[in-house]
Design a protein around this motif. Structure first.
Motif, PDB file in Angstrom:
ATOM      1  N   PHE A 148      38.559  42.064  44.260  1.00 32.72           N
ATOM      2  CA  PHE A 148      38.542  41.265  43.029  1.00 32.72           C
ATOM      3  C   PHE A 148      38.271  42.139  41.807  1.00 32.72           C
ATOM      4  N   GLN A 149      37.451  43.160  41.940  1.00 30.04           N
ATOM      5  CA  GLN A 149      37.206  44.054  40.811  1.00 30.04           C
ATOM      6  C   GLN A 149      38.485  44.798  40.419  1.00 30.04           C
ATOM      7  N   SER A 150      39.314  45.156  41.400  1.00 32.30           N
ATOM      8  CA  SER A 150      40.614  45.774  41.089  1.00 32.30           C
ATOM      9  C   SER A 150      41.469  44.824  40.263  1.00 32.30           C
ATOM     10  N   LEU A 151      41.453  43.550  40.637  1.00 34.66           N
ATOM     11  CA  LEU A 151      42.214  42.549  39.889  1.00 34.66           C
ATOM     12  C   LEU A 151      41.670  42.396  38.472  1.00 34.66           C
ATOM     13  N   GLU A 152      40.366  42.269  38.348  1.00 33.02           N
ATOM     14  CA  GLU A 152      39.758  42.056  37.028  1.00 33.02           C
ATOM     15  C   GLU A 152      39.967  43.266  36.117  1.00 33.02           C
ATOM     16  N   ARG A 153      39.943  44.468  36.663  1.00 33.73           N
ATOM     17  CA  ARG A 153      40.225  45.668  35.848  1.00 33.73           C
ATOM     18  C   ARG A 153      41.641  45.627  35.287  1.00 33.73           C
ATOM     19  N   ASN A 154      42.508  44.882  35.954  1.00 28.53           N
ATOM     20  CA  ASN A 154      43.895  44.773  35.531  1.00 28.53           C
ATOM     21  C   ASN A 154      44.182  43.478  34.777  1.00 28.53           C
TER      22      ASN A 154
END
Length: 181
Positions: free
Chosen positions: A162-168
């Motif tokens: 989810f952090q990968s998604l939020e960074r994007n």
């Protein structure tokens, strides 16, 4: 009649827009630095996704299998169970757009006598160093998936995805979890 409507439309005041300084464009979606396609291929379980019309029939047990082809492309086999318990399967083709990183792909599930008129962006925007999970998105943030090598992810792995998604620029709340097994 058409010209009168056009004149009326042109005479109406334009809607108020925020000043240019108040509009903050979202940062561009960034694929990961590198994907090892040999480690990428194989079976994946869908953990969560942004709901999409082409998956409306899928109720549970959604998987993807990627297989390398001799021409450098990748066969994609998506499978799920419908609400009635029937298997729904779609076979497609993926092509690598950026062979330097292998992180930007396009996928097509429509073939007309071998010609593929429609391709969708399929960017890998997050990946576990051990390839236990990966996150896929597109430049317009319309689609998104969290995939895993197992039917579930440990809480720390899911949080990293989810952090990968939020960074994007993705919002966690847009994702729904996929029941597995």
């Amino acid at each position: 009649m058409g010209l009168a409507l056009l004149s009326l439309t042109l005479a109406l005041p334009a809607p108020a827009l925020p000043p240019p300084s108040a509009v903050q464009p979202a940062a561009a979606v960034q694929p990961v630095a590198a994907v090892d396609l040999e480690r990428f291929v194989g079976p994946w379980f869908e953990i969560a996704r942004i709901p999409a019309w082409f998956q409306n029939r899928c109720a549970r047990d959604t998987t993807a299998r990627y297989q390398r082809r001799s021409d450098g492309r990748i066969t994609v086999i998506n499978r799920c169970l419908t609400r009635g318990g029937k298997v729904d399967e779609a076979e497609g083709l993926a092509r690598v757009l950026d062979p330097t990183t292998n992180a930007r792909l396009q996928v097509s599930f429509v073939s007309l006598l071998g010609w593929r008129p429609f391709w969708g962006d399929y960017w890998i925007i997050g990946i576990d160093p051990d390839y236990r999970w990966l996150v896929v998105g597109d430049p317009r943030r319309q689609y998104g998936w969290i995939l895993s090598r197992s039917a579930s992810l440990e809480p720390a792995q899911l949080e990293a995805a989810f952090q990968s998604l939020e960074r994007n620029g993705y919002q966690r709340s847009r994702f729904v979890f996929t029941p597995q097994g």
